[in-house]
Design a protein around this motif. Structure first.
Motif, PDB file in Angstrom:
ATOM      1  N   ALA A   9      -3.873  -9.727   2.885  1.00 41.04           N
ATOM      2  CA  ALA A   9      -2.962  -8.613   3.136  1.00 41.04           C
ATOM      3  C   ALA A   9      -3.735  -7.352   3.497  1.00 41.04           C
ATOM      4  O   ALA A   9      -3.383  -6.644   4.446  1.00 41.04           O
ATOM      5  CB  ALA A   9      -2.079  -8.367   1.913  1.00 41.04           C
ATOM      6  N   LEU A  10      -4.805  -7.064   2.763  1.00 36.43           N
ATOM      7  CA  LEU A  10      -5.598  -5.871   3.047  1.00 36.43           C
ATOM      8  C   LEU A  10      -6.302  -5.973   4.396  1.00 36.43           C
ATOM      9  O   LEU A  10      -6.419  -4.976   5.116  1.00 36.43           O
ATOM     10  CB  LEU A  10      -6.605  -5.628   1.923  1.00 36.43           C
ATOM     11  N   ILE A  13      -3.697  -5.285   7.052  1.00 28.55           N
ATOM     12  CA  ILE A  13      -3.412  -3.851   7.126  1.00 28.55           C
ATOM     13  C   ILE A  13      -4.550  -3.122   7.839  1.00 28.55           C
ATOM     14  O   ILE A  13      -4.303  -2.279   8.709  1.00 28.55           O
ATOM     15  CB  ILE A  13      -3.163  -3.263   5.720  1.00 28.55           C
ATOM     16  N   ILE A  60       0.421  -4.340  10.144  1.00 34.21           N
ATOM     17  CA  ILE A  60       0.580  -3.503   8.950  1.00 34.21           C
ATOM     18  C   ILE A  60       1.804  -3.944   8.155  1.00 34.21           C
ATOM     19  O   ILE A  60       1.751  -4.061   6.928  1.00 34.21           O
ATOM     20  CB  ILE A  60       0.679  -2.013   9.345  1.00 34.21           C
ATOM     21  N   THR A  61       2.885  -4.233   8.852  1.00 35.03           N
ATOM     22  CA  THR A  61       4.115  -4.686   8.190  1.00 35.03           C
ATOM     23  C   THR A  61       3.887  -6.007   7.462  1.00 35.03           C
ATOM     24  O   THR A  61       4.301  -6.173   6.306  1.00 35.03           O
ATOM     25  CB  THR A  61       5.254  -4.829   9.212  1.00 35.03           C
ATOM     26  N   GLY A  63       1.043  -7.167   6.360  1.00 33.95           N
ATOM     27  CA  GLY A  63       0.170  -6.908   5.216  1.00 33.95           C
ATOM     28  C   GLY A  63       0.913  -6.300   4.048  1.00 33.95           C
ATOM     29  O   GLY A  63       0.729  -6.702   2.898  1.00 33.95           O
ATOM     30  N   VAL A  64       1.770  -5.334   4.326  1.00 35.13           N
ATOM     31  CA  VAL A  64       2.552  -4.703   3.246  1.00 35.13           C
ATOM     32  C   VAL A  64       3.507  -5.706   2.610  1.00 35.13           C
ATOM     33  O   VAL A  64       3.638  -5.757   1.382  1.00 35.13           O
ATOM     34  CB  VAL A  64       3.299  -3.465   3.785  1.00 35.13           C
ATOM     35  N   LEU A  65       4.156  -6.516   3.427  1.00 35.30           N
ATOM     36  CA  LEU A  65       5.060  -7.526   2.877  1.00 35.30           C
ATOM     37  C   LEU A  65       4.312  -8.538   2.013  1.00 35.30           C
ATOM     38  O   LEU A  65       4.809  -8.958   0.968  1.00 35.30           O
ATOM     39  CB  LEU A  65       5.816  -8.238   3.999  1.00 35.30           C
ATOM     40  N   LEU A  67       1.649  -7.931   0.306  1.00 31.93           N
ATOM     41  CA  LEU A  67       1.340  -7.255  -0.960  1.00 31.93           C
ATOM     42  C   LEU A  67       2.566  -7.177  -1.861  1.00 31.93           C
ATOM     43  O   LEU A  67       2.446  -7.313  -3.081  1.00 31.93           O
ATOM     44  CB  LEU A  67       0.816  -5.842  -0.691  1.00 31.93           C
ATOM     45  N   LEU A  68       3.720  -6.952  -1.269  1.00 33.84           N
ATOM     46  CA  LEU A  68       4.937  -6.823  -2.068  1.00 33.84           C
ATOM     47  C   LEU A  68       5.400  -8.140  -2.685  1.00 33.84           C
ATOM     48  O   LEU A  68       5.887  -8.154  -3.809  1.00 33.84           O
ATOM     49  CB  LEU A  68       6.065  -6.218  -1.226  1.00 33.84           C
TER      50      LEU A  68
END
Length: 70
Positions: A9-10, A13, A60-61, A63-65, A67-68
């Motif tokens: 994920a990082l 991002i 980025i989306t 990666g954020v998803l 992480l969530l």
């Protein structure tokens, strides 16, 4: 094994931010790299900038998803 999804994920991002900034700032060295150069020759520099910006937003989306939900 739990750290792998966070690392992926990082990385997504970071790659997304890099791609987004390359498209927004119109970095000459970024657009003249081998792979981007082929893309620029095919669709033009302005369209390549837009595509790299969109690609950055998608990464980025993702990666954020990751992480969530991870």
């Amino acid at each position: 094994m739990q750290d792998q999804p966070i690392l992926i994920a990082l990385l997504a991002i970071a790659a997304g931010i890099f791609s987004l900034l390359g498209g927004i700032n119109n970095w000459d060295w970024f657009m003249k790299s081998f792979r981007a150069g082929l893309f620029v020759k095919t669709i033009g520099r302005q369209a390549a900038r837009v595509m790299y910006g969109l690609f950055g937003i998608v990464l980025i989306t993702i990666g954020v998803l990751l992480l969530l939900i991870g």
